[in-house]
Design an enzyme around this catalytic site. Sequence first.
Site, PDB file in Angstrom:
ATOM      1  N   ASP A 157       0.856  -1.191   0.000  1.00 19.23           N
ATOM      2  CA  ASP A 157       0.000   0.000   0.000  1.00 19.23           C
ATOM      3  C   ASP A 157       0.892   1.241   0.000  1.00 19.23           C
ATOM      4  OD1 ASP A 157      -2.505   1.423   0.289  1.00 19.23           O
ATOM      5  OD2 ASP A 157      -1.853   1.877   2.311  1.00 19.23           O
ATOM      6  N   THR A 208      -3.400   5.357  -3.891  1.00 16.27           N
ATOM      7  CA  THR A 208      -2.230   6.052  -3.322  1.00 16.27           C
ATOM      8  C   THR A 208      -0.969   5.785  -4.143  1.00 16.27           C
ATOM      9  OG1 THR A 208      -2.083   4.210  -1.773  1.00 16.27           O
ATOM     10  CG2 THR A 208      -3.032   6.231  -0.941  1.00 16.27           C
ATOM     11  N   THR A 209      -0.810   4.546  -4.627  1.00 19.74           N
ATOM     12  CA  THR A 209       0.372   4.223  -5.431  1.00 19.74           C
ATOM     13  C   THR A 209       0.303   4.930  -6.780  1.00 19.74           C
ATOM     14  OG1 THR A 209       0.389   2.064  -4.356  1.00 19.74           O
ATOM     15  CG2 THR A 209       1.786   2.314  -6.267  1.00 19.74           C
ATOM     16  N   ASP A 233      -9.242  -0.064   2.091  1.00 18.57           N
ATOM     17  CA  ASP A 233      -9.285   0.408   0.696  1.00 18.57           C
ATOM     18  C   ASP A 233     -10.573  -0.064   0.014  1.00 18.57           C
ATOM     19  OD1 ASP A 233      -6.907   1.616   1.038  1.00 18.57           O
ATOM     20  OD2 ASP A 233      -5.745   0.354  -0.309  1.00 18.57           O
TER      21      ASP A 233
END
Length: 548
Positions: A64, A97-98, A396
Amino acid sequence: MMGSQGAPIIVLSQNIKRESGRKVQIGNINAGKTIADVVRTCLGPRAMLKMLMDPMGGIVLTNDGNAILREITVQHPAAKSMIEIARTQDEEVGDGTTSVIVLAGEILAVAQQFLNQEMHPTVIIRAYRQALEDMINVLTDDVATSIDLKNEEQVREVIQACIGTKFISGWSDLAVRMAEEAVKTVYLEENGRIEIDIKRYAKVEKIPGGRIEDSYVLRGIMLNKDVTHQKMRRRIEKPRVMLLDCSLEYKKGESMTNVEMLQEDDFTKMLEQEEEFVQKLCEDIIRLKPDIIFTEKGISDLAQHFLVKADITAIRRVKKSDNNRIARATGATVVNRTDELKEEDIGTKCGLFEVKKIGDEYFTFLSECDDPKACTIVLRGASRDILKEVERNLQDAMCVARNVFLEAKVVPGGGAVEMAVSHALTEKSKSITGVEQWPYRAVVQALEVVPRTLAQNCGGNVIRTLTELRAKHSTGGKNWGINGETGDLVDMNDLKIWEPLSVKLQTYKTAIETAILLLRIDDIVSGSKKKDSDGPQSGLAQQEPMQE
């Protein structure tokens, strides 16, 4: 020295480090690229895990992006800004987020060639802002499709696509079902406004031991607590629940530091006063005949004695957040004073209260609630490290489900949406004149970093795959993307990989705004004290005296 108007001149001491101009801009771009490279291998279903060790010896295993960047320590101010955008993305939409870090790093990288050609940053920024505006329009008008929230299969496909890149993908059906059930439980609509607060009302409780398949969503509340007295009931059906925010013990005066006793029965009288005070508190409670009391403060031994006699179960030192969740699940009201208790403050929606022992610890369950609007997700697993990663993945998934329920629009995943937007804006860029067309085209092509990274992470032939993908999109196949497992081209309608529109919009906005912010920096000034102070020069800035 005197200024032109006779004002004193501030002389910067030698302790101030100042970097300016092109050197700072290139430094910021390199810092952004470095942070992007850290999480680049964490994109897609073939994502690699990172093992992070903190100074205390703790270990974090995760792919994550937000969790990784939260654990690492950086000194460069631009790198800190990049880490901040992962946190923004996580707080706002909970997923992507990545992607946002990889995209922001690439957008910064494509600006370097223009800076080397002596193009002014303001021109680049203007082109970036125009590109962002066009991206949002293309996404919402051309690429996004609406889904029917009543069609459970469609909703589950979107959540499944989010989980497919995570550690929990091996138990995807279970995770999808849990995420959907949790979001539906806390879904609240009042006055035409929808509220889905999963942070406060969908709590994840991790219990090491058992298998991941044993995890479930409890339509009610679970606490890691036991009853305060051994004789209190540990199982009650259809209990009357009372919630308190006050302590059931004698309150000593704040300013009373010493007590003077003149007669031998004074001490007894003091004890009697304390007993009467506690008895009065308990009588206020017993009057309403509750079965269970949850209080955020303490309960004295004397109060426990009165409550046991009245056959009332009590649990003390409950967190405020847990008390609020119990209130929402049982219909009770949290009361601050016992003398203000009324019949309508009692919660009656709970079907069963019981205390169970799991492993070495006792857990309190309030289950079988009638339309609870709050829930607890009970996670089981081999070790704490695995449970922490499963919790991150599930958070998530719940955020994705929440986004879909708030805005029922989705875009194709697997890099298809990036290629579709890139193709549409490349066509549009042909109508742009002047020097701004080059940064505009560069930022549009930077979107291709997502399908390129997906192809890299699964070991595919990157150049051939991207060329074929561009050809598909130029002939109108806007749903074609990359299968992250095999690296082959595939229509996302067949693979059923969809992402919420709100996540993609936030990704583009955050990535481009951050790149713009870092490109606008042309000076970094840092002051540091010298270790050996040599008189007045050791300060950050020294003011010279006025000279006549």
